[in-house]
Design a protein around this motif. Structure first.
Motif, PDB file in Angstrom:
ATOM      1  N   UNK A  95       0.821  -1.212   0.000  1.00  0.00           N
ATOM      2  CA  UNK A  95       0.000   0.000   0.000  1.00  0.00           C
ATOM      3  C   UNK A  95       0.855   1.262   0.000  1.00  0.00           C
ATOM      4  N   UNK A  96       2.185   1.106  -0.093  1.00  0.00           N
ATOM      5  CA  UNK A  96       3.068   2.263  -0.043  1.00  0.00           C
ATOM      6  C   UNK A  96       3.252   2.821   1.350  1.00  0.00           C
ATOM      7  N   UNK A  97       2.976   2.004   2.372  1.00  0.00           N
ATOM      8  CA  UNK A  97       3.087   2.411   3.775  1.00  0.00           C
ATOM      9  C   UNK A  97       4.223   1.650   4.438  1.00  0.00           C
ATOM     10  N   UNK A  98       4.531   2.015   5.669  1.00  0.00           N
ATOM     11  CA  UNK A  98       5.605   1.356   6.417  1.00  0.00           C
ATOM     12  C   UNK A  98       5.112   1.011   7.815  1.00  0.00           C
ATOM     13  N   UNK A  99       5.199  -0.254   8.168  1.00  0.00           N
ATOM     14  CA  UNK A  99       4.884  -0.695   9.529  1.00  0.00           C
ATOM     15  C   UNK A  99       6.204  -0.991  10.235  1.00  0.00           C
ATOM     16  N   UNK A 100       6.475  -0.253  11.295  1.00  0.00           N
ATOM     17  CA  UNK A 100       7.700  -0.442  12.075  1.00  0.00           C
ATOM     18  C   UNK A 100       7.330  -1.122  13.388  1.00  0.00           C
ATOM     19  N   UNK A 101       7.863  -2.316  13.590  1.00  0.00           N
ATOM     20  CA  UNK A 101       7.579  -3.071  14.809  1.00  0.00           C
ATOM     21  C   UNK A 101       8.763  -2.970  15.760  1.00  0.00           C
ATOM     22  N   UNK A 102       8.491  -2.581  16.994  1.00  0.00           N
ATOM     23  CA  UNK A 102       9.510  -2.522  18.051  1.00  0.00           C
ATOM     24  C   UNK A 102       9.081  -3.469  19.159  1.00  0.00           C
ATOM     25  N   UNK A 103       9.926  -4.432  19.470  1.00  0.00           N
ATOM     26  CA  UNK A 103       9.649  -5.376  20.550  1.00  0.00           C
ATOM     27  C   UNK A 103      10.351  -4.917  21.827  1.00  0.00           C
ATOM     28  N   UNK A 104       9.566  -4.690  22.876  1.00  0.00           N
ATOM     29  CA  UNK A 104      10.115  -4.297  24.173  1.00  0.00           C
ATOM     30  C   UNK A 104      10.531  -5.563  24.902  1.00  0.00           C
ATOM     31  N   UNK A 133       6.838 -15.706  28.966  1.00  0.00           N
ATOM     32  CA  UNK A 133       8.216 -15.289  28.725  1.00  0.00           C
ATOM     33  C   UNK A 133       8.998 -16.371  27.991  1.00  0.00           C
ATOM     34  N   UNK A 134       8.745 -17.614  28.326  1.00  0.00           N
ATOM     35  CA  UNK A 134       9.476 -18.727  27.710  1.00  0.00           C
ATOM     36  C   UNK A 134       9.127 -18.891  26.231  1.00  0.00           C
ATOM     37  N   UNK A 135       7.890 -18.580  25.847  1.00  0.00           N
ATOM     38  CA  UNK A 135       7.458 -18.841  24.476  1.00  0.00           C
ATOM     39  C   UNK A 135       7.435 -17.603  23.590  1.00  0.00           C
ATOM     40  N   UNK A 136       7.693 -16.422  24.162  1.00  0.00           N
ATOM     41  CA  UNK A 136       7.597 -15.177  23.394  1.00  0.00           C
ATOM     42  C   UNK A 136       8.765 -15.063  22.422  1.00  0.00           C
ATOM     43  N   UNK A 137       8.462 -14.825  21.147  1.00  0.00           N
ATOM     44  CA  UNK A 137       9.488 -14.730  20.112  1.00  0.00           C
ATOM     45  C   UNK A 137       9.770 -13.263  19.780  1.00  0.00           C
ATOM     46  N   UNK A 138      11.045 -12.884  19.698  1.00  0.00           N
ATOM     47  CA  UNK A 138      11.360 -11.512  19.295  1.00  0.00           C
ATOM     48  C   UNK A 138      10.980 -11.281  17.840  1.00  0.00           C
ATOM     49  N   UNK A 139      10.793 -10.030  17.464  1.00  0.00           N
ATOM     50  CA  UNK A 139      10.469  -9.674  16.091  1.00  0.00           C
ATOM     51  C   UNK A 139      10.637  -8.192  15.868  1.00  0.00           C
TER      52      UNK A 139
END
Length: 388
Positions: A95-104, A133-139
């Motif tokens: 769509x010509x947009x940008x999604x920026x994901x920040x994982x805390x 916490x054990x199953x959370x995947x960074x991204x």
């Protein structure tokens, strides 16, 4: 931050809510979109895969709507499924947009400390915390939050966004394609009894209204330059739509519609005799299957137009270009984008005063959209025009 949506993801107690609110206040005009709030509006309000995926998709749909209105969305939520996020990043790019994901990212001990400091009614079960916490995947972009206050985390996110924006600008500067917004001229003032002279046939009153209506959309697009056919109806459209904006308007004969110049001013009855069974199609604007005397052939006209766009891409690489022209050149550009032969086929609707958008390289063409109204274009976020 133009055309960027920010998604803050992380485990419970990572400070997403407070950080998102701080960022919303600093990125004005901006809007905070909470996945918890969106999920709460539905019934049932459970944590099933069905309701979570629906609420996450709803957040991103809402973000796109706000982007179209010129806001910077700040989305917060767990967003555990990174495969889902990968698909959404691709969706935004298309769509010509940008999604920026920040994982805390916080360590288990830090998250436990944050959990214990919360109101007892708001605390999460500690075993559940360990499980998540054990199953959370960074991204996406990873940001360490251990021992940091929300204000510090918000500052770190802004630093990441600045770096991301710089990278995006460098990528755009290296682009080889021209971004072409193609505006069809307004409705012409067709003569009633003769074959029209393209240099004398201007716009009708409706056509002038359509050209003026296109002005705000042109302003939102912020073209570096405007090209128009030298036929009067196109020139008048360019003047009304772009002239008041102080844009550089260049006339080019290569953008002409294919017409039979020797017939200009000839009565319609004689035209029908000369052109035979193809006469009605020609008079309705489709001369693809008709050849007449020493006039320009279909193949010569098509080559003329595609050569123009190839040169335009080389001359305006990485720039935004408004082109004001006709149905034939538009059809040939679409044809090249699709890799299809469509001679004589004019079933792809393109209304007067409407827009199509292309990415044009020296040897390639891709199409973003076709036949969009000025009102739709005007709702798009305004790009920043680079200073020379």
């Amino acid at each position: 931050m133009n055309r960027i949506a920010l998604l803050l993801r992380g485990l419970p107690n990572s400070g997403k809510t407070t950080t998102a609110a701080l960022l919303r206040n600093q990125l004005t005009p901006a809007v905070r979109i909470s996945n918890d709030s969106v999920r709460y509006m539905a019934q049932p309000r459970d944590f099933s895969a069905f309701t979570i995926e629906a609420s996450e998709l709803g957040c991103l749909d809402l973000a796109i709507s706000y982007l179209d209105s010129g806001f910077t969305p700040v989305i917060d939520g767990v967003f555990e499924d990174t495969d889902f996020l990968d698909a959404q990043h691709l969706r935004f790019r298309r769509k010509g947009l940008r999604l920026v994901t920040v994982t805390l990212m916080g360590g288990l001990d830090d998250l436990m400390d944050r959990n214990s400091s919360r109101d007892p009614l708001a605390r999460m079960d500690e075993d559940r915390m360990r499980e998540l916490h054990a199953q959370f995947r960074p991204g996406g972009l990873l940001l360490d939050i251990d021992g940091k206050q929300p204000e510090e985390v918000a500052d770190d996110v802004l630093d990441l966004l600045e770096l991301t924006s710089q990278g995006e600008e460098e990528e755009a500067a290296a682009a080889i394609d021209a971004d072409v917004l193609f505006l069809r001229h307004g409705a012409p003032d067709y003569p009633q009894d003769v074959y029209p002279d393209p240099y004398g046939m201007g716009l009708s009153e409706r056509g002038r209204d359509e050209a003026r209506a296109a002005r705000h959309a042109v302003e939102r697009f912020v073209p570096h330059v405007v090209y128009t056919s030298d036929f009067l109806r196109a020139e008048e459209t360019a003047t009304l739509a772009a002239g008041p904006l102080g844009l550089d308007i260049r006339r080019d004969a290569a953008l002409r519609e294919r017409v039979f110049h020797t017939l200009a001013g000839t009565g319609l009855a004689e035209v029908r005799t000369l052109l035979g069974e193809e006469a009605e199609r020609v008079l309705n604007g489709n001369s693809d299957l008709c050849e007449h005397g020493d006039e320009e052939t279909y193949e010569q006209a098509r080559e003329r137009v595609l050569t123009f766009f190839g040169k335009l891409a080389a001359l305006h690489a990485g720039q935004r270009v408004l082109v004001v022209g006709h149905g034939g050149p538009h059809a040939w550009l679409v044809e090249k984008a699709l890799g299809a032969q469509m001679r004589g086929i004019r079933r792809m609707r393109w209304d007067t005063g409407h827009f199509s958008r292309f990415r044009v390289g020296p040897d390639t063409v891709s199409v973003d959209f076709i036949n969009r109204s000025p009102e739709d274009i005007a709702r798009s976020p305004r790009p920043v025009k680079e200073e020379p």
